[in-house]
Structures are given as structure tokens and as C-alpha cells.
Design a protein around this motif. Sequence first.
Motif, PDB file in Angstrom:
ATOM      1  N   ASP A 152       0.443  -1.496  -0.128  1.00  0.00           N
ATOM      2  CA  ASP A 152       0.198  -0.317   0.049  1.00  0.00           C
ATOM      3  C   ASP A 152       0.831   1.076  -0.200  1.00  0.00           C
ATOM      4  N   ARG A 165      -7.733   7.087  -1.603  1.00  0.00           N
ATOM      5  CA  ARG A 165      -8.192   6.200  -1.761  1.00  0.00           C
ATOM      6  C   ARG A 165      -9.641   6.808  -2.292  1.00  0.00           C
ATOM      7  N   THR A 212     -11.130   7.041  -6.167  1.00  0.00           N
ATOM      8  CA  THR A 212     -12.557   7.041  -6.374  1.00  0.00           C
ATOM      9  C   THR A 212     -13.079   7.625  -7.365  1.00  0.00           C
ATOM     10  N   GLN A 223      -2.835   0.345  -5.520  1.00  0.00           N
ATOM     11  CA  GLN A 223      -3.445   1.613  -6.180  1.00  0.00           C
ATOM     12  C   GLN A 223      -4.311   0.947  -7.668  1.00  0.00           C
ATOM     13  N   VAL A 267      -7.166   0.330  -6.124  1.00  0.00           N
ATOM     14  CA  VAL A 267      -8.210   0.837  -5.889  1.00  0.00           C
ATOM     15  C   VAL A 267      -9.872   1.166  -7.338  1.00  0.00           C
TER      16      VAL A 267
END
Length: 907
Positions: free
Chosen positions: A120, A180, A184, A226, A229
Motif C-alpha cells: 500500500d 483512496r 475513486t 493503487q 482501488v
Amino acid sequence: MLQEMQSIERAKRAQPACGSSTAGPAAAVQIQPLAQEHDESSFYNVHNTKSQTLKMCTGELDIVLEPKLASPLYNADNLQFDRTLLNRADMWHQVIVHHDNRCTKQKIKETLFNAYSYYDFFPVAYRRHVNADFFLLRMCNQVVLKMFEEGLVLKSPNLELPLSVRLGIARFHNGQIFARQAITRAVQERCDNAAQYGDISVLNLDSFADHVSLRELCIYLGNRSQFEVVCSAIEQALSGNTCITSLRLANNDISHMSLLAAVKEAKLMSLDLRGNRIKHPSSLRLLKDISLVELFVEGNNLTDVPDYKKIIRSFFPKLLKLDSDLTQTTIPKVVRNNVMEEEEVEITSPGTLITEADMCAGAFQKYNMTPHWHKVTVHHNGVFNKQDILDGLFRLLDKHAFFPCFYKTYSKQDEFLVQNCFDALQLLVKQRLKLVIPSHSTVLKLSLAMNVAEAGEKDVQPLKRLEQFVSKRFNLGCLDLCLMQTELNECKTVDFCAKSTFTLGYMLDFAARKYGNSCLVLRLRNNELKNCEAMESLSRFHKLVSLDLRFNSLAKISDLQGIPWNNVTDLYLDHNPLCGTMPSGAEYVRKVKQYFSMLDQLDGKKLLSCYTYCQNYLCTPEAYKFAEAFVKHYFSLFDSFRRGELQELYHQQAQFSMTCTFAIDTLAPEKDPQTDRIASYMQHSRNFIELNGDIERALSMLIVGNERIGCVLTSFPKTEFDFYSFRIDVPMFTPESVIITVHGRMKEDEATSIGQVNFVGFMRTWSIHPCGMGTNLFHDALEYKIHNDMLHMYGITQEECNDMFVAPNEEIPPTVENIQVSARYGVCTEVSTNFRLHVQQDTSAPCEGDDRESTLIVFKELTQLNRDWCKRCLEESSWNLKVALNVFLKLYESKRIPKMAFKEDSV
């Protein structure tokens, strides 16, 4: 685009409040970035303790750095850090990269993401300076831990950059950037405004890192977290938008394709993956559930793989366009089987690279019993192909469980995954991760990364595959494991080695557990077997009577070591190199019987009365039974009291000549029985050297006519031939002429030699020709007779004497009647007392293949009939086992089968 316009509009509305002293800090955050950009030419004082405000150009709240409230500055000289502070989710941590202007910002980002591509890793607020760059991390604990483990040094192939870390440099507040959520929102914005980015039916994420709302984030979709996500956001966006049928992910450095399988429920028809870092076309197999019609993959490393288009098309049968190539639609075949669907293993971690410190048994032992997947990389620099590498690996790891999975070939190196093979990996480590390629006398370097992926329920299971293969090959009491490698190569996910000791041993062990009480025939032809070490399970095949090892690579008789006690009575070993190493048939049978004590038939020939021979010298298979019948009949008469009947086998004008090399002491005052015995041979010897070149004398000693030949043969001492020592050659076999040569040894009768046992070696050659048609029942057949007979006799060594008659000797019948023999141009029906071979013209010669032989063995085992009766029943039933069994049951119940049918075949 739309987001940027909205941000500018908000800044304009807030501008009048800029001069007011009561303006809140939030208003200043939205305006200041537009008026002033970060100065990348400035010097950054790493030890400065003053507060610093980082203004977000994307509209989020600013982040205030407080060095005084943070931890000490950690570097390579100070690696003892506060783990509690690191784990706090409400804190930002600062990472400083000291470069002294030696490399670019882009190069540093690339190195960072390559080093931590499986973690992460969401760098925020990246700031560039002439001496050092820094960025912030939150909730990325694994990356920070990894940095400390590596000594706070960022390593690249050509450069090493020192790192410094401050934990707790700033406190996180609501409204600050959340990586995140920002990603999105950016995906959803592209979806909602698809028309502004090109086409209403296309979700355009081309060069996603350049999205205006992500300027404060370091976006690199080659990072697994990444991209995960992004894929989750894509799935969420497409679930509410049925208009989008195309997904564009070009120029994003994507390499982890398994995550994209999250969008398989979406009705995508087109996928653009150009300009990414997909290494191998097999990675796309994880997307096979998406019914793609159009796919673009140019600009990826996978295009360097041979036949990459063919591989990709196999995953997407409905594909019409692959890059610029149009393909034809193929209708996939529906295959129904019990094989569990297997998913390709996706590497989720860089794993632990084995170093010099791990190359000892103790240090490497910590990886024992781990269920994870491990990656093996073979560095070949483009010199060796996949088969060369696999041959070297299987040769080294022959006795260990080792099944390379998902093998991928690249220009400079190959790589594959393995699981549950600790012993094999430990041996590689003991070899210092070096692989010898015997065919080229070259040593290749290996790299080993442990625990690169976790095991899953749908992962490929090589041992299950082998069990399914064995079950598929068993039918009606016969386990057919011939030519295994060809079928095992059809497995696309695992590379097997059929001749591997472990692989073959596992298959036989499984077969023994499952079919040990029902398997009668085991075939192992054409498998390149070099030894029998994998056959220790044969002792648990309790019903096994036939074993076929033809066409392998067994080079010497000791290669049979490893075969345990067994019940095999029928063995095939011909077409192995070891057959050419035997000095005689006797030696061949004797040594084979050391491993198969119950043997009754070898290489398709029954061991009758110690009579066997290696038929490797016969010019044509059709000559086998012809030569067998003649040799057996001739020497059976020669050893019997009916030797005089041999003259009927010769033509009226037949010629017989002999030579011998025995020495007689002519100066001895008295002749003893031994001298008389030798003289009975020497008086007929036509050795030109002994005759001093006297041609007339030599011609006078030529015996012509069958009656004279019969007299000479009966004058010889009584003998007993060692049929085990026979080597037979048929250099010519035509309808007009047959030539048969026999090399062997014999023993003279003790009574004849006055209490002494004499052993003699001989070589005999016959020239046989047809002499007319048969009579009575055989009026349409040919009759053969001997036209020329040449005999040479010689003494043998004591070692050869010791090898004679080593097997139990059975009595040879004085006559051989009604022996059926196949010949090249027909079927010989009878060998009578005068050896008239009647060769009848054949119109439909039967062909008995391996299936018929197996059926015969199974039928014989089930019914206990002798071989002749079994063959009769099967022939009348067209070799249908079920029909033949029904016929047998009806005959048996009606008591129409005589008792002699259950007796073993007689000679």
C-alpha cells in the motif's frame, strides 16, 4: 477537465475575502495555489524545525508540518524507531529522498514504485527541491517498515539514494486529501462525463495519473494497491452506467491483471491496454470471463513472446479484433469434465529474495512447510530455450517433487512458480542457485523469491492432475502409461516430466492404491526411462501379470534395480539399449530373471525348455516364428535318439561341410577316449589351413547327399544343446531362399566321454529353399528343405562353461508337431517329422496389437482358460471382451468346456 473548471470557479468566488483579516484559513487554501506555485529550484533544509504549510492545489485542506512535534529524524545511522507512532492512523509521516540533483523527479518516483509495487503506497504532496525531495504517507505502514529494513536506502540498478524519515510530522484532519477516496472520485468523474473525454460509451482512463484532481497524489497503476482501488472504482462506476461498453486503460504502467477481473460482470466489449507493462500473454487468462470482441495490447512486453496472439485468442474465442488484426469468430467447444477450474496465480508480493546468507541448510529451513508460492527466475540471456532449461532442472531434481507452474518465457530470462517443493528448492540452494545445462556444458544463474503469493482454493494442483491422468489411462484391467509426455504436455499451466523418478513413482503409487487388485497389464513404453527406481510400487499390484517396458532407454541390466518382488510372468524389454549388451540369450534371460522370478514369457516369446534367444538380429519380423520352428525342431531331433531322421530335412543333393579347431596330440603313444572323441569331428574337418591348401582333398571331404549327411551326423557323440546360449540370425528371408545362422554352446553326454563333461561352442548356417508343393491336406503349400549346411566347432573358456545351463532345465520333447508359424508370404500350417514347411497363401493375415494382447491376458485371468482356448473364444467374439465372457459363461454352465482347456499350454 470539469473538476478543474469547478475548482477555478470556486477560487474566483472566494477571492474578495483574501484581503480581510478575518478570513478563515480554508479560504486561503483554495486561493493561494493559484497565485503561487511551489519553487522546485529552492533548497530544502532538512533540519529546519519551523512549521511549514503544504497548500493543496486540488482544493483539499492544507497540511501543516510540525517538525518540533514529530519524532527525531531517522536515517541510515539511526534505525530505532517508534512503532506505536508509525501505526497511528491520524498522523502523516514524512519521507525525504536525498538526491543532490543527481536524478530527476520522474526517476525517483519510478524507483520508489518499483521498489514497493506490492505494498500500500500512496505518496501525497510530493515536493521537489534541488538537494532533496519529500512526500507524505499515511496508513502505509508496510512501506515504511520496508524502508527501515533496507537501511533507509533507496536502491536502483545504477544508483543508491539515502532516505530520511520523520514520523508524526503532521496531524490528519477531516477535509485533507484521502488517497483512496480521491482515486475513486476521479474514476467516477470520468464515467459521469464520458462524452467530454471522447465517447459516451467509453470509460477513458488513458494516462490516469494526469487527471487534474490527482495532482497532489503520485499515481502509478503498476502499484498493486493503487490499481486495486481503480478496479474497484471502475466496477462501482459501471454498475450504474449501462451505456459504457469500452474501457480504455492505456499508458498506465499496469502489470497486475488479476485485479481487472473485478469488472467481469460488466458488459464490456472492448478493452484498451496499450502502453502498459504486461509481461506475458498468459496473464490475460484471468480476464477470460469477459466476452471481449476488441482488444488492444500493443506497447506491452507480452508482444515479445512468440505466438502471443495465438495465446490471447485462446482466452477470448469471440474476439474479432486484436490490435490491428481482424480475427475470425470461433465457436468454443463445450468440454465437460470433472477437472476443477483453476485460476492463474497472481504475484501479490515481491517475496523474500534468497541471498548468500540464506544459502545454508539452517537458514533456509525457515521456509519449510510454507503453503505459499515461490518464484524461480532463470537468467539465460536468450541463449537457451524453455526445453533446455526444463531438462536441466528435471535432471537435477529427478527424485524430488518439482512441478514448474505458469512458466513464462522472456528474451533474457524465464520465470515460473512452484509450491510445496521445499526439498527441491533446498537442493537448488545447496547448488548455490546454479543450473548446469549438460547439452551445452554451461552453468546458468538462478534467482529465488520466496512467498510471492498465497495459496488459493482454485490454484492448480499438479498431484491432482497426475491422479486424473492415471485414472483416465486405466481401462479393463490395463493401465496404459505409454508415451505419457505427449499428453502431459497438453497441460498449459504445469510442466511435467514423465520420466522423473518422483513423478512416475507417484503415479504408480496412486495406481497401486486404487487399482492394485484389478490391474493385470501395465504398459510403460516410449517414456525414455533410464532406470526403474520409481517402480517400487509394483509389489502392491497383486494381480499384475504383464509388464511392457519397450522403447525406453534402459542401457544396462543394472538399470532394472528398484523393481521389487512381483508376480509378472510376461515381460517386454526389447528395443532397449541393454538388449544389445548381452553376450548371449542365456545371459539375457538369467539376468532378467533376477528381477522377475515368475517370468514365463520374455519379449513375446515363451521360455520353453530353457529355449530363448534375443531376436534383435532378425532381418524381418515375419522370420521370427519360421526360424523358431526350424531351430527348435532341428536341435530337438539332434539331441534325441531319432537323430537319423534329420536326413529327411536335407535335399537329395544337399551339401554339408564342417570345420573345427580342436588340437590332437599326434605324438601320444596311446589314444585315450578324449582323443577318439575329437577325432570323430576332425576326420570331417575341411579347415584349409590344416589341409595346407590341398583343394582336391578339401573337395573330397565335402559331404554331398542327404543319406551321407545323415550318417555323418549320427556318428557324432550324443549331445545336449544349451538353448539359452543361442543367438539366431536370419540375414535372408524371401520366398525363394532362407538363410539361418545359429551361434551357441552344447554339452556332450557323460557316457560318451567316459565320465567327463565336455563343452563345445559351435556356429551353424543353413541355406533353405522351397523344393515343391505339399501333398494331401497341404497340396496348396510350399515344402522347404536344406540345400547347404555349414558347421564350425571350437573350444570354449572355463567362464563360458560356468554360464551354461544356469536356469532349471526342462525336458525337450523328442518331437514337435503341428507348430503354426507366420511367414512373410503366408501362414505356415505344420512342421511335421520331416520338417516340411507348408506355406499357404494368406488372404487376410490377422494383426494382433497391444489391445488384443491385453484383452487376452485379462480374459485368461478371469476364466483361467489356457492361452489357446482364450484366443479361440476371443476370435469367435471378434475380440469383444464382454461378448467373449458371455460365451464362456454359457459354455461353462452347459459343461461344454473340457478339462484340458483349463490346463496350461503345453509345448
